[in-house]
Design an enzyme around this catalytic site. Structure first.
Site, mmCIF file in Angstrom:
data_model
loop_
_atom_site.group_PDB
_atom_site.id
_atom_site.type_symbol
_atom_site.label_atom_id
_atom_site.label_comp_id
_atom_site.label_asym_id
_atom_site.label_seq_id
_atom_site.Cartn_x
_atom_site.Cartn_y
_atom_site.Cartn_z
ATOM 1 N N GLY A 29 0.789 -1.227 0.000
ATOM 2 C CA GLY A 29 0.000 0.000 0.000
ATOM 3 C C GLY A 29 0.822 1.277 0.000
ATOM 4 O O GLY A 29 1.779 1.430 -0.755
ATOM 5 N N GLY A 76 -3.609 -5.100 2.795
ATOM 6 C CA GLY A 76 -4.549 -5.772 3.696
ATOM 7 C C GLY A 76 -4.116 -7.209 3.973
ATOM 8 O O GLY A 76 -4.173 -7.686 5.114
HETATM 9 C C1 3PG Z 1 -5.870 -4.674 -2.731
HETATM 10 O O1 3PG Z 1 -5.577 -3.885 -3.622
HETATM 11 O O2 3PG Z 1 -5.830 -4.374 -1.529
HETATM 12 C C2 3PG Z 1 -6.243 -6.078 -3.116
HETATM 13 O O3 3PG Z 1 -6.201 -6.240 -4.490
HETATM 14 C C3 3PG Z 1 -7.603 -6.446 -2.553
HETATM 15 O O4 3PG Z 1 -8.570 -5.563 -3.038
HETATM 16 P P1 3PG Z 1 -9.902 -5.318 -2.185
HETATM 17 O O5 3PG Z 1 -9.456 -4.590 -0.950
HETATM 18 O O6 3PG Z 1 -10.810 -4.500 -3.061
HETATM 19 O O7 3PG Z 1 -10.466 -6.665 -1.854
#
Ligand code: 3PG
Ligand code: MG
Length: 379
Positions: A331, A354
């Site tokens: 992220g 996540g």
């Molecule tokens: C992300 O980018 O965090 C993953 O690809 C999962 O995507 P999501 O949070 O929409 O499930």
């Protein structure tokens, strides 16, 4: 096979077989252009392992959150174009989330997905914390394995839980405590020192009795923060000085005016905390310099605004300079490390924000569990 999860070598001969590969090509897009193709490049070792051995590969991914309906805004077309450049000859299905069955983990959608395929590979680490059809369904129907990227992520992140070199220093930032309370609790068990910065620090500082001005603040999390401080205060490191943006100031709009000033821990009314101060950056740097293992998730301030990038940059540099093994938890922190040109000076950059937090917090993910169960079955 590691942690009971089957790997590519554990699959039956792939030559001439049709292999469905779940990837996480949920890449950032701006005006229809991919702004960072890391997630596509990260899946290439698995895709080429399969094609070099004569498999016919069909890849599938979600992209954004189209909520179960086709929507041209979330078409995988730009991703398909990039994939054709990087790995010609690999088919890519349209966005899995155009079908309601994906997020609902509908068995009928799983049937549709696996139809015509002999084998399944999950290389979608970033989506393996979702119990969605394409992640948990195919392993119950086809011989299945983790791809190279998924296996590497599990090895590195499980290693942080199982055998970190000490001291293990965890750095957590980002805007909301409520999103990260679970992982903060888990990290207080796993790590020796826990550094907290970013917007979430103001709920902790508020719990300690400091004024937070108009900073991000989650009143309903104050009791949880206070309990953590009472129990672990000696190992929880909070900022001792803060950069504030004064009344009238706007993020990303320097021309809007608003004074920028350094404060101690308390902010006056109307001032918004936007970064850790230079004293804190130095203190955090000292803790990071002594680390044997580092995990970093979440920026220290609003680093996307150049006026407020200094704290995040200082932490990124301290992580890059450290001789310890460093892991960046996907992220925003991965974006920060890239923005500062430090990506090749850290140990591991996770492709899942996540997913990496959930793996650290719980030690397992639905996608891994499905692969493990698949290994115990005869298909
Ligand atoms: C992300 O980018 O965090 C993953 O690809 C999962 O995507 P999501 O949070 O929409 O499930
Ligand atoms: Mg996400």
């Amino acid at each position: 096979m590691k942690h009971g999860v089957p790997e590519l070598e554990d699959l039956p001969d792939v030559s001439g077989r049709s292999v469905l590969v779940r990837v996480d090509f949920n890449v950032p897009l701006k005006d229809g252009q991919i702004t960072d193709d890391l997630r596509i490049r990260a899946a290439l070792p698995t895709l080429s392992w399969l094609t070099e051995r004569g498999a016919k590969v069909t890849a599938c991914t979600h992209l954004g959150r189209p909520k179960g309906e086709p929507n041209p805004k979330y078409s995988v077309a730009p991703v398909r174009d990039r994939l054709a450049e990087l790995a010609p000859g690999i088919e890519l299905l349209e966005n899995l989330r155009f079908n309601r069955g994906e997020e609902a983990n509908d068995p009928a959608f799983v049937d549709e997905l696996v139809k015509g395929h002999d084998l399944y590979v999950n290389d979608a680490f970033g989506a393996s914390h979702r119990a969605h059809a394409s992640i948990v369904g195919p392993p119950s129907r086809l011989p299945s394995a983790a791809g190279r990227l998924l296996a590497r992520e599990v090895e590195v992140l499980s290693g942080l839980r199982d055998h970190p070199d000490r001291p293990f220093v965890a750095i957590v930032g980002g805007s909301k405590v409520s999103d990260k309370l679970g992982v903060i609790r888990a990290l207080l068990d796993l790590a020796d020192e826990l550094i907290i910065g970013g917007g979430m620090c103001f709920t902790f500082l508020g719990a300690m009795g400091y004024g937070v001005g108009s900073s991000l603040f989650e009143a309903n999390q104050v009791d949880s923060c206070r309990a953590l401080l009472d129990e672990h205060g000696d190992r929880l490191h909070l900022p001792s000085d803060i950069v504030g943006l004064g009344p009238g100031g706007k993020l990303f709009e320097p021309e809007a005016g608003g004074e920028v000033r350094n404060f101690g821990r308390a902010l006056p009314d109307g001032w918004m905390g936007v970064d850790i101060g230079p004293g804190t950056a130095a203190e955090f740097g000292d803790i990071i310099a002594g680390a044997g293992t580092i995990l970093w998730n979440g920026p220290m301030g609003v680093f996307e605004d150049p006026r407020f990038e200094a704290g995040t940059r200082a932490v990124a540099e301290a992580v890059a300079d450290s001789r310890g093994f460093s892991v960046i938890g996907g992220g925003d922190s991965a974006a920060a490390v890239a923005q500062f040109g430090l990506a090749d000076r850290v140990g591991h950059i996770s492709t899942g924000g996540g997913a990496s937090l959930e793996l650290i917090e719980r030690g397992d993910l639905p996608g891994l569990q499905a692969l493990r169960e698949s290994a115990t079955r005869t298909h």
